[in-house]
Design a protein around this motif. Sequence first.
Motif, short mmCIF file in Angstrom:
data_model
loop_
_atom_site.label_atom_id
_atom_site.label_comp_id
_atom_site.label_asym_id
_atom_site.label_seq_id
_atom_site.Cartn_x
_atom_site.Cartn_y
_atom_site.Cartn_z
N LEU A 152 -6.61 -1.20 7.55
CA LEU A 152 -7.07 -0.60 6.30
C LEU A 152 -6.42 0.54 5.75
O LEU A 152 -5.91 1.68 6.81
N GLY A 153 -6.10 0.60 4.93
CA GLY A 153 -5.48 1.77 3.97
C GLY A 153 -6.40 2.46 3.24
O GLY A 153 -7.15 1.97 2.66
N ILE A 154 -6.41 4.00 3.42
CA ILE A 154 -7.52 4.66 2.78
C ILE A 154 -6.70 5.74 2.03
O ILE A 154 -5.82 6.68 2.28
N LEU A 155 -6.81 5.43 0.47
CA LEU A 155 -6.18 6.27 -0.42
C LEU A 155 -7.18 7.45 -0.97
O LEU A 155 -7.91 7.47 -1.40
N GLU A 198 2.71 4.07 -2.20
CA GLU A 198 3.53 2.92 -1.97
C GLU A 198 3.75 2.41 -0.85
O GLU A 198 3.61 1.17 -0.19
N SER A 199 3.78 3.55 0.17
CA SER A 199 3.96 3.25 1.64
C SER A 199 2.61 2.76 2.26
O SER A 199 2.72 1.78 3.12
N LEU A 200 1.61 3.25 1.92
CA LEU A 200 0.29 3.18 2.33
C LEU A 200 0.16 1.54 1.82
O LEU A 200 -0.40 0.77 2.68
N ALA A 201 0.45 1.30 0.57
CA ALA A 201 0.07 -0.10 0.04
C ALA A 201 0.53 -1.10 1.00
O ALA A 201 0.13 -2.21 1.28
N SER A 202 1.98 -0.93 1.35
CA SER A 202 2.61 -1.98 2.06
C SER A 202 2.02 -2.38 3.53
O SER A 202 2.27 -3.32 3.89
N VAL A 203 1.10 -1.58 4.14
CA VAL A 203 0.41 -1.58 5.10
C VAL A 203 -0.82 -2.20 5.12
O VAL A 203 -1.72 -2.26 6.07
N SER A 204 -1.52 -2.35 3.98
CA SER A 204 -2.85 -2.28 3.55
C SER A 204 -3.19 -3.89 3.32
O SER A 204 -3.15 -4.13 2.36
N ASP A 205 -3.84 -4.12 4.62
CA ASP A 205 -4.72 -5.47 4.45
C ASP A 205 -5.84 -5.36 3.45
O ASP A 205 -6.44 -6.35 2.72
N PHE A 206 -6.36 -4.38 3.91
CA PHE A 206 -7.48 -3.71 3.01
C PHE A 206 -7.33 -2.32 2.50
O PHE A 206 -6.73 -1.62 3.26
N ARG A 218 -5.12 8.51 -12.14
CA ARG A 218 -5.51 7.37 -12.83
C ARG A 218 -4.60 6.43 -13.11
O ARG A 218 -3.40 6.55 -13.55
N GLY A 219 -5.11 5.14 -13.08
CA GLY A 219 -4.04 3.78 -13.24
C GLY A 219 -3.21 3.62 -12.11
O GLY A 219 -2.25 3.02 -12.27
N MET A 220 -3.24 4.49 -11.09
CA MET A 220 -2.61 4.29 -9.89
C MET A 220 -2.68 2.85 -9.26
O MET A 220 -1.36 2.48 -8.89
N ILE A 221 -3.51 1.98 -9.24
CA ILE A 221 -3.56 0.81 -8.75
C ILE A 221 -3.18 -0.15 -9.76
O ILE A 221 -3.98 -0.87 -10.41
N ASN A 222 -1.84 -0.42 -9.88
CA ASN A 222 -1.24 -0.99 -11.14
C ASN A 222 -0.57 -2.18 -10.43
O ASN A 222 -0.72 -2.49 -9.39
N ILE A 226 0.04 -3.04 -6.48
CA ILE A 226 -0.34 -4.43 -5.82
C ILE A 226 0.79 -5.17 -5.27
O ILE A 226 0.49 -6.07 -4.28
N ALA A 227 1.71 -5.22 -6.01
CA ALA A 227 2.76 -6.08 -5.59
C ALA A 227 3.24 -5.77 -4.14
O ALA A 227 3.82 -6.62 -3.32
N ARG A 228 3.22 -4.48 -3.79
CA ARG A 228 3.60 -3.84 -2.34
C ARG A 228 2.71 -4.21 -1.42
O ARG A 228 3.08 -4.15 -0.09
N MET A 229 1.40 -4.61 -1.75
CA MET A 229 0.43 -4.83 -0.81
C MET A 229 0.65 -6.53 -0.24
O MET A 229 1.22 -7.31 -0.67
N PRO A 230 0.32 -6.55 1.47
CA PRO A 230 0.39 -7.83 1.90
C PRO A 230 -0.29 -8.84 1.00
O PRO A 230 -1.14 -8.49 -0.03
N PRO A 231 0.19 -9.88 1.19
CA PRO A 231 -0.54 -11.24 0.55
C PRO A 231 -1.88 -11.24 0.72
O PRO A 231 -2.15 -11.13 2.07
#
Length: 320
Positions: A152-155, A198-206, A218-222, A226-231
């Motif tokens: 779980l990644g917490i932003l 970006e680093s957080l997204a790469s390890v965030s299954d959630f 604002r607009g950070m989740i773009n 998303i492309a950096r997150m696990p499938p």
Amino acid sequence: MSERHRLLITRRMPDAVTRRAQSDYDAVINPDDRIMPEAEWLAAAEGKDALMIASSEKITSDVVDRLPGSVRMIATYSVGYEHIDVAAVKASGRIVTNTPDVLNEAVADIAMLCLLGAARRSYEGQTLVRNGAWVGWHATMLLGKDLTGARLGILGMGGIGRAVARRARGFGLEIHYHNRSRLPEDQEEGATFHESAESLASVSDFLSISCPSTEETRGMINDDLIARMPPDAVLVNTARGDIVDDDAVIAALTSSRLFAAGLDVFRGEPALDARYRDLPNVFLLPHLGSATVNTRNAMGFCCLDNLDAFFAGKPCPTAL
């Protein structure tokens, strides 16, 4: 209090908050909870000593210039204050306060509800049962995602983010976080710090969003993040809708780049992007994060505590 100061409350409040406000102040309260047009509530503010507003009232620099001179303080019934030009309010010599911390636990509960609802395909399951389409158990029906052992990644690791981390540990999740700065170790809730989103997204299954709405977020989740997150990752937002790029998230949900999303907040709410309603892999709630009796009372009492302190000539506990 020896003097009953004049207070405008722009939205209907819980009964306990209303009783206290009317006992201690000469309070005018929006009786039907209709969102008043700007011109209407500004007119109602004439002769008032203070305002108790919500996020539905936008206090821009232009509005600050048009506030009646009698208004000396603004208390917002929210932890977020992106609807207020705080610098302009302060420059006008007024005090502005918010309601931090008192809603951390309730919002964290909703974050976990959104996470579980999305991961376990709750909307689809509810629809089957309510529409009479459920024909019985079978081994491949509505297979969801496990939490145990996932990351779980917490932003945003403020009070709400830390409360989410405490809950998530009980579900066996491995916790990671990104914050503007690293927290002291005793406040990290056992989570791993990441220098960038970006680093957080790469390890965030959630990925759970708990940061404030600012120019930076604002607009950070773009598309890029998303492309950096696990499938097949799951996105949860209980913070503010404008942190999410709706086009990017909807495209990812439609293409199954994201497994699902659990959303309690939306850009332009209640007029959310209508495409969300047609997506079966989105668990939707109507901004219920702080919606418990105790929490909404505590938010109102926090506003009134600040008002009491101000009119007693004391520092406001949660001044911005």
